[in-house]
Write an enzyme that holds these catalytic residues in place. Structure first.
Site, PDB file in Angstrom:
ATOM      1  N   HIS A  47       0.828  -1.206   0.000  1.00 48.87           N
ATOM      2  CA  HIS A  47       0.000   0.000   0.000  1.00 48.87           C
ATOM      3  C   HIS A  47       0.861   1.255   0.000  1.00 48.87           C
ATOM      4  CE1 HIS A  47      -2.484   3.053   2.263  1.00 48.87           C
ATOM      5  NE2 HIS A  47      -3.252   2.804   1.212  1.00 48.87           N
ATOM      6  N   GLU A  50       2.270   1.821  -3.452  1.00 41.97           N
ATOM      7  CA  GLU A  50       1.240   2.380  -4.335  1.00 41.97           C
ATOM      8  C   GLU A  50       1.138   3.898  -4.149  1.00 41.97           C
ATOM      9  OE1 GLU A  50      -2.789   3.835  -3.753  1.00 41.97           O
ATOM     10  OE2 GLU A  50      -2.854   1.763  -3.034  1.00 41.97           O
ATOM     11  N   HIS A  51       1.206   4.358  -2.889  1.00 41.68           N
ATOM     12  CA  HIS A  51       1.183   5.796  -2.633  1.00 41.68           C
ATOM     13  C   HIS A  51       2.426   6.481  -3.189  1.00 41.68           C
ATOM     14  CE1 HIS A  51      -2.056   6.729   0.544  1.00 41.68           C
ATOM     15  NE2 HIS A  51      -2.309   5.506   0.111  1.00 41.68           N
ATOM     16  N   GLU A 127      -4.442   7.606   7.965  1.00 39.49           N
ATOM     17  CA  GLU A 127      -5.417   6.666   7.397  1.00 39.49           C
ATOM     18  C   GLU A 127      -5.661   5.502   8.370  1.00 39.49           C
ATOM     19  OE1 GLU A 127      -6.070   4.385   3.085  1.00 39.49           O
ATOM     20  OE2 GLU A 127      -4.227   5.507   3.472  1.00 39.49           O
TER      21      GLU A 127
END
Length: 429
Positions: A47, A50-51, A127
């Site tokens: 993740h 991906e950022h 998040e």
């Protein structure tokens, strides 16, 4: 559908679904890697990567990437799941070369600058914090972890604050090199797109990607059990689950339809019996998550503490009933819902690009809508009753709950109530 597929020399698949009446295209790169590919100390790196892919390359700054795509009215985004990661763009047809160039650049030339990395780690910590503040999100994280304890597939996609803060540039580069391999990647496009043009662009921009496939994900071992967290909340978030089916299982479509019959809409059994007739919860639905080698069937309900004692036995009784009384009319209604969803998705180039990419990653080929429809149509009520019995009765449930849950039925009590179901006879199928 006019679907064309080409596999490049390094193993990367290029697939297009031409929609000639459109003036726009959706395209993206789908990678066969997600959170279940991570080691324990890597939790969250897929993740984070991906950022970070949008935070600057050797030739583009983070701001430059955003401005360049938005200057032509396009948009970029990405997402990470348990088994796949994808990076996608929506653009006008004439801007396809630009979109391919940007996607290739961020996946091969990202610099992972220290300042950007610290900033994005902080964003992900926020998040994670937001997720931890949401009882439903917490319940689902517990649900996944209880179904597959001490396994990558059971860990949160976001990772933990400790793991996320521990990643450096070398960690990201090593993960990128080990997991982003051409045979595990699909460049997919739908809309106003020419297949030969996209293949030519892919050879130019993605031809240097490693041609050796990545290591396979570790096998999943469903365990089940319970995790109950008593908290001072207005509502209890309850999740009940059972081992499901992988994508390629012979009864995959049967269990998908079962999820729809039980809790797939306002006409479903759980909604009508528990929400409408008895008013025991505000929300209730069922779902089935399929993966490459496993699956998870689940029921989610949100209810008050006063109604929890009546809710759980009633859900159990509805599961038992499903194994004996599901009718052809119910199955026909659910088949229609699933087919309609499939057909509606075909009207969106973004949905079509994603669908054909995932089919190639899962099945090794694109499944025609007529083929999927035929498989759905072939499922009978007897098939649904059989898969319901095999899934719910004599199996190990997963139970997680958060909120005011004193006195909740335990996983063992749930299993015992389900075990009291009468044995199904072959003649009744």
């Amino acid at each position: 559908m006019k679907v064309e597929t080409t596999v490049l020399e390094n193993g990367l698949t290029v697939v297009t679904d031409q929609m000639p009446h459109l003036k726009t295209a959706a395209l993206g790169v789908w990678v066969r890697t997600g959170s279940r590919a991570e080691n324990a100390d890597q939790n969250g790196i897929t993740h984070l990567l991906e950022h970070m892919a949008f935070k600057g390359t050797k030739g583009r700054s983070a701001r430059g990437i955003a401005e360049e795509i938005e200057a032509v009215g396009g948009e970029l985004n990405a997402s990470t799941s348990i088994e796949h990661t994808n990076y996608y763009a929506r653009i006008l047809a004439e801007d396809l070369p630009l979109a391919v160039d940007i996607l290739a650049d961020i996946l091969q030339n990202s610099t992972f600058e220290a300042e950007e990395l610290v900033r994005e780690q902080h964003v992900i910590l926020q998040e994670i914090g937001a997720s931890n503040d949401a009882p439903e999100d917490q319940a689902f994280d517990l649900f996944q972890a209880t179904a597959w304890p001490e396994q990558a597939i059971g860990r949160p996609i976001l990772g933990t604050p400790e793991t996320v803060q521990g990643f450096g540039r070398d960690s990201l580069n090593d993960y990128l090199a080990s997991r982003y391999r051409a045979p595990d990647m699909v460049l997919s496009a739908a809309g106003a797109v020419n297949h030969d043009e996209l293949v030519s662009l892919a050879r130019q921009k993605f031809g240097a990607i490693n041609s050796e496939p990545a290591a396979p994900d570790p096998d999943a071992r469903y365990s089940g059990g319970e995790k109950l967290l008593n908290k001072d909340l207005m509502e209890a978030q309850v999740l009940i689950g059972f081992e499901g089916r992988p994508y390629k299982a012979k009864d995959y479509y049967a269990i998908q339809i079962l999820a729809s019959v039980l809790g797939g809409g306002m006409s479903s059994r759980l909604f009508q019996e528990i929400r409408e007739k008895h008013g025991l919860c505000y929300a209730i639905y069922s779902f089935h998550w399929a993966f490459s080698d496993t699956g998870l069937f689940g029921i989610h309900a949100a209810t008050s503490h006063e109604d929890l004692g009546a809710l759980m036995p009633m859900i159990a009784d509805e599961l038992v009933s499903a194994a004996h009384t599901i009718t052809e009319d119910e199955v026909a209604r659910s088949r229609a819902q699933i087919r309609a969803g499939l057909m509606m998705a075909l009207e969106s180039p973004a949905a079509r690009a994603g669908q054909i990419a995932r089919q190639i990653l899962v099945h090794g080929r694109v499944l025609a809508p007529d083929e999927i429809s035929a498989k759905i149509e072939a499922v009978t009520a007897a098939d649904i009753r059989e898969v319901a019995y095999n899934t719910f009765v004599g199996t190990t449930p997963t139970l997680t709950a958060i909120g005011p849950i004193n006195g909740i039925m335990t996983a063992d009590e749930l299993a015992a109530r389900l075990q009291q179901a009468p044995v199904r006879q072959a003649a009744s199928m």
